[in-house]
Every structure is written in C-alpha cells, then in structure tokens.
Scaffold this motif. Structure first.
Motif, mmCIF file in Angstrom:
data_model
loop_
_atom_site.group_PDB
_atom_site.id
_atom_site.type_symbol
_atom_site.label_atom_id
_atom_site.label_comp_id
_atom_site.label_asym_id
_atom_site.label_seq_id
_atom_site.Cartn_x
_atom_site.Cartn_y
_atom_site.Cartn_z
ATOM 1 N N ALA A 1 0.875 -1.179 -0.064
ATOM 2 C CA ALA A 1 -0.147 -0.113 -0.062
ATOM 3 C C ALA A 1 0.966 1.342 -0.150
ATOM 4 O O ALA A 1 0.517 2.450 -0.768
ATOM 5 N N GLU A 2 1.856 1.246 0.727
ATOM 6 C CA GLU A 2 2.902 2.585 0.838
ATOM 7 C C GLU A 2 3.624 2.609 -0.380
ATOM 8 O O GLU A 2 3.970 3.829 -0.805
ATOM 9 N N TRP B 1 2.570 1.621 -3.457
ATOM 10 C CA TRP B 1 1.397 2.307 -4.435
ATOM 11 C C TRP B 1 1.279 3.674 -4.382
ATOM 12 O O TRP B 1 1.144 4.392 -5.106
ATOM 13 N N ALA B 2 1.155 4.120 -3.154
ATOM 14 C CA ALA B 2 0.817 5.508 -2.704
ATOM 15 C C ALA B 2 2.049 6.310 -3.241
ATOM 16 O O ALA B 2 1.724 7.535 -3.652
ATOM 17 N N ARG C 1 0.032 2.534 -8.908
ATOM 18 C CA ARG C 1 -0.003 1.112 -8.900
ATOM 19 C C ARG C 1 -0.364 0.719 -10.749
ATOM 20 O O ARG C 1 -0.952 1.345 -11.409
ATOM 21 N N PRO D 1 -4.471 6.923 -5.364
ATOM 22 C CA PRO D 1 -4.461 5.861 -4.312
ATOM 23 C C PRO D 1 -6.114 5.528 -4.058
ATOM 24 O O PRO D 1 -6.281 4.300 -3.478
ATOM 25 N N HIS E 1 -6.819 2.206 -5.798
ATOM 26 C CA HIS E 1 -5.721 1.020 -5.893
ATOM 27 C C HIS E 1 -6.199 -0.163 -4.962
ATOM 28 O O HIS E 1 -5.349 -1.122 -4.974
#
Length: 542
Positions: A400-401, A403-404, A408, A505, A508
């Motif tokens: 998650a971090e 992609w942020a 993604r 985000p 995502h």
C-alpha cells in the motif's frame, strides 16, 4: 576407455530460450541425448582439462542423463566434473557453483516449471563461464552441428556413485560430488541479515513455503528452518520427486492454489511463498494479498538497500519487455538506469557483467540480482523476509505504501497453452501485418497511440534481437503485449499481457481483472484471439 560411436542427426534439436526441451520419450530415443551433448561439446573451444558443473532439478530421467554426461565429458577431455549430490542442483545454485569454482561451464538438466514424469518434460541447458545461459551464438552453433553430426565420443565406465560426497575418477576425469546446498546457503548469508530474519521468526512470525516437491526443497529446509530458525514444517513438499508428486511445479495462482487459499483465509500465516521445478522462479503472497511478479520486482528494488548485500545501492534495474513498468518508476526516483530487454534471462547477463544493472526481473515470476547469472526464486523470498524483518510491517502495508508513492500498475498475464502452432502463427502474422494501421484507431473507447514489434538493441555488445513481442500502447499509459512463448513442449503458448497505470490511491483497491476488462476486450478485438484459437478463455490467468 573412450570410444567413438557413429550416429545420424535428429532434425529437432534447436535449443530454445532455456535449452532443449522435449518429452522424456524423445530424449530416450537411442543416441538422442548423446547427439545433443556432443553437438554442444563440438561447438565449444578450450575446455580441455577444465571443469564442467552438472546437476538438475531431480525430475524423471535426470540421473540417467547425468551418467551419460559424465562419460561423454570424460571422453571429450574435461578435467573435472562437479556434480550435486543425488544429481540435484537448483539452477541459481548451478550458476553460483560455476562462478565460485571458475568452471568452464555447466550443464543444467531441467525443464523448469514444466511437469515431470515418464511421459512429461525434460530439458538440457548449457551455461557459460559467467554462470549464465548460453548466448544465441552458441545455441545456434549447437543446432547447426546437430544437423550434421556423424559421431559422438563416450567413455566406457561403470556408473558413478552420485549419492556420496567425495571425489572419484572416471576415465581420467575427476568427478567431485558436492553438497548441493552448502555453497548457495553461504552466498545467501553474505547477502541478507540472517540475524534480523531469525529474530523475526523467533518472535512468532509464521511463514509457509511450498517447494512443490521440486529442487528448492532441500535449500528451503536448510536455510529457512535450520539456519534462520523457522518452525519445522515451514518448508512444505520439500522432498524433490521425479514427477513433482504428480503436480505442475509452476508457482502461480493455479498450480499453487492451496497456498493462495490459505493465505487468503482467516488464520493465514504472515508470509507465503513458493518456487518452481528448478528453483529460479518465485511466488510471493502476503496475508490477504498476492504480489504480482512485476510489483515484486519494483518493491524489492525500492527496498533492497535494507539488505546488507545491497546497502551501497543499485547500479540499475532491468526488466523484460512484457513486465510492467512499475520498476521503471523506482529507477526514475533512484536516479539509476532502467533497461527493457526481450524475454529470456540471457539478455540480462551482458548488463550484469558490465555493471550496468544490479536487480533484474521478469513478469513470469523470475527475479534475481548480480549475485548469480540466473533468476533465483529463494533469493527473492529471502530478500522479502529481510525487508519484512527491517520494516516490521506486513506485506499488505508495504504494498500500500509503495503504490501510494509510485502509483499502481494493474497488471495481468493470460496464457493460452498448447494452441495449435499454425493457429498461433497465423494470429501473430495477421497482427504484424496491420501494426502500421493501428495508431489513431479507437477500440472499446481506447485510443491507440503506438503499435510495434519490439526489437532490442543491446547497449553492451550492440547486437539486435527482433520480433520479441507485439506491443500496442494506448493513451494514458495503458498497453497490451502479445507474444509466443518458447518454454513449452506441445504446440504454442500464446501470452497476452495487459497493463493499466493508476496514479490515484483511491483507486488502488480495485479487482485486477475488472480494472483491466476493457483492455482485455480490446486486445481480443484487435488480435482476434478467440477467432484464431477457438478458446473462450485463457488456460491460466496470473
């Protein structure tokens, strides 16, 4: 005593991207193995008195072919053969052994992720002195020689005991049987923080590693359980079997479904992983999240500095053309080189030898670094463990971090396996014929900006490799790629790669196939996949 045996050529001994692969009964034909091995030796120069590394993934017919290779290597003038105990050597371990002991080269007996058994697949691959797969100039020379070969040389020797560590002699050649795991395990210890990973396991961290009854079983048992202290049972299906237990040793979501289901369940371990037949591929699954190979490459590159072997930083990143552009974004942020190559690990070898790249990867679950000249499944698993130990976060949190920070790249590969070769070739030929007319067209609401047949210009040796896959690019950075794979033994495998970049985000957490649905439909409309293949859906989706 060496003797010369007359023979006649076989017409089907052209090596592919990963050596010569056929069904076992093909290799069992009289003189078939001997012809190919002699064609290989006839295509090499300067090996008299030198060392040849030999090993395989333990699949059916592995032990018999090793005996043939020993007898032929002795007759042809090699001075020493290094062989993994029981005939076992993972492909990355073989690469390391070649490099560590400065061998002339090595013969790896494997058909990688393909099934094994009396009527399944077998393969013979040659690796050169840098530990990497033979370049095309060698494989083409082997094929040319195989078409005209009239004799092979073999020594009349008793079968060599390959199950006892130690050195013996065979027709004047030293035969050294080694522990297949020890050297590789020491290499891994030099790259990763075993102490930190061990503490993580000691704190209750749970992992499931599925060796798929393939070659990495002994490696995972030794490194994960004995050296890192993971609980007994962490390494599953760890005994290599000639038929891989009747299963397909390909670490994807179809053939490792039991592991995937467990990792998505209520009492999932913290980390799940698997490797393939010869140990060069990997599957990474966190609790509640599958990490695509393309994303794994990017996340490993972004966090590699957390492992001792990579603290000085990366020289560059390389990926195969069909692999998503996620790693490109990491390379840009790090300010290092990014190289897009054709599919096939041999294309990374020049970049690694030239010091231009440190980490390389392919969407087909192959990731590795400059520690060897092959992709390395267990290496990728250990680097993930090192990252998890240092960051003290879950796989899902790390993803998650990432992609942020980078956006993604939704990505999927659709495989149409065992397609009739004429149908597959007709599809590709038809698509190539209309590439120039595609830019500017709108299909399923998507505007095509570029369409080409990928060609690679090697920045190290200047060589050019053409027809490496058809790319169709759309506005906004989305793309589809089609290519025929050379790793199967029956018919053709058509691979469709689909990718959409999503910077927001808030978007995502979409289902991957849903996020790519319009691109998948557009690809079928443009290429006529169903029309040519007669298939309503792919054989495998990853």
């Amino acid at each position: 005593m060496a003797r010369t045996v007359e023979t006649t050529p076989f017409a089907d001994q052209r090596p592919g991207t990963s050596g010569l692969r056929k069904k076992v009964p093909v290799f069992q034909q009289p003189n078939y193995v001997e012809n190919f091995v002699q064609s290989l030796f006839d295509s090499l120069e300067g090996f008299a008195g030198k060392t040849l590394v030999v090993g395989g993934d333990g699949r059916y017919y592995n032990r018999e072919v090793i005996q043939t290779v020993i007898a032929m290597a002795a007759a042809n003038g090699f001075g020493r053969a290094i062989i993994g105990k029981g005939g076992i050597l993972s492909t990355p371990a073989a690469s390391h052994i070649i490099r560590k002991y400065k061998a002339f080269g090595g013969i790896v007996l494997s058909a990688s992720h393909n099934p094994g058994g009396p009527h399944e697949d077998f393969g013979i691959k040659y690796n050169i002195g840098n530990g990497g797969p033979a370049p095309e100039k060698i494989t083409e020379a082997v094929f040319a020689r195989s078409k005209v070969i009239s004799r092979y040389m073999i020594a009349d020797i008793a079968p060599v005991d390959i199950d006892t560590i130690g050195t013996t002699e065979a027709a004047g050649m030293a035969v050294e049987i080694i522990d297949p795991v020890a050297d590789y395990a020491e290499l891994m210890k030099s790259l990763f923080d075993f102490e930190a990973i061990g503490k993580m396991f000691a704190s209750g961290f749970r992992m499931a590693f599925d060796a798929m009854h393939a070659v990495t079983g002994p490696y995972a048992k030794e490194i994960l359980e004995r050296r890192l202290g993971a609980p007994v049972g962490t390494a599953r299906n760890f005994v290599p079997l000639p038929d891989f237990g009747g299963h397909h040793p390909d670490p994807n979501l179809v053939h490792a479904k039991a592991l995937y289901d467990e990792m998505m369940g209520p009492d999932a371990p913290d980390f799940g992983a698997a490797s393939d037949g010869d140990g060069d591929r990997n599957l990474i699954i966190g609790r509640g999240i599958f990490v695509t190979p393309s994303d794994s490459l990017a996340m490993l590159a972004a966090n590699a500095h957390l492992a001792p072997g990579y603290r000085s930083g990366l020289k560059g990143i390389a990926r195969s053309m069909p692999t998503s552009g996620a790693a490109d974004l990491v390379a840009k942020k790090l300010g290092i080189g990014m190289y897009e190559t054709p599919t096939g690990w041999k294309f990374f070898g020049n970049l690694l030898d030239a010091g231009m790249a440190t980490i390389c990867g392919e969407e087909s679950a192959g990731t590795g670094s400059d520690h060897v000249r092959e992709k390395d499944g267990l290496w990728a698993v250990l680097l993930w463990l090192n990252i998890l130990a240092v960051r003290s976060q879950s796989v899902k949190e790390i993803a998650a971090e990432h992609w942020a920070s980078f956006g993604r790249n939704y990505y999927s590969r659709h495989d149409y396996e065992a397609v009739a070769s004429d149908a597959a070739n007709a599809l590709v030929d038809e698509l190539r014929g209309k590439l120039s007319s595609l830019p500017g067209k709108v299909v399923r609401g998507l505007k095509i900006t570029k369409a080409d047949d990928f060609a690679y210009h090697d920045p190290v040796d200047g060589s050019v490799s053409e027809h490496q896959g058809i790319r169709i690019l759309f506005e906004g950075g989305s793309r589809v790629v089609l290519r025929l794979s050379g790793t199967g033994t029956s018919g053709a495998t058509l691979r469709l790669y689909v990718e959409r970049y999503e910077p927001d985000p808030a978007r995502h957490d979409l289902d991957t196939q849903a996020a790519l649905s319009d691109l998948i439909a557009a690809a079928d409309e443009i290429a006529g996949i169903r029309r040519h293949t007669g298939r309503e859906s792919p054989s495998v989706i990853t």
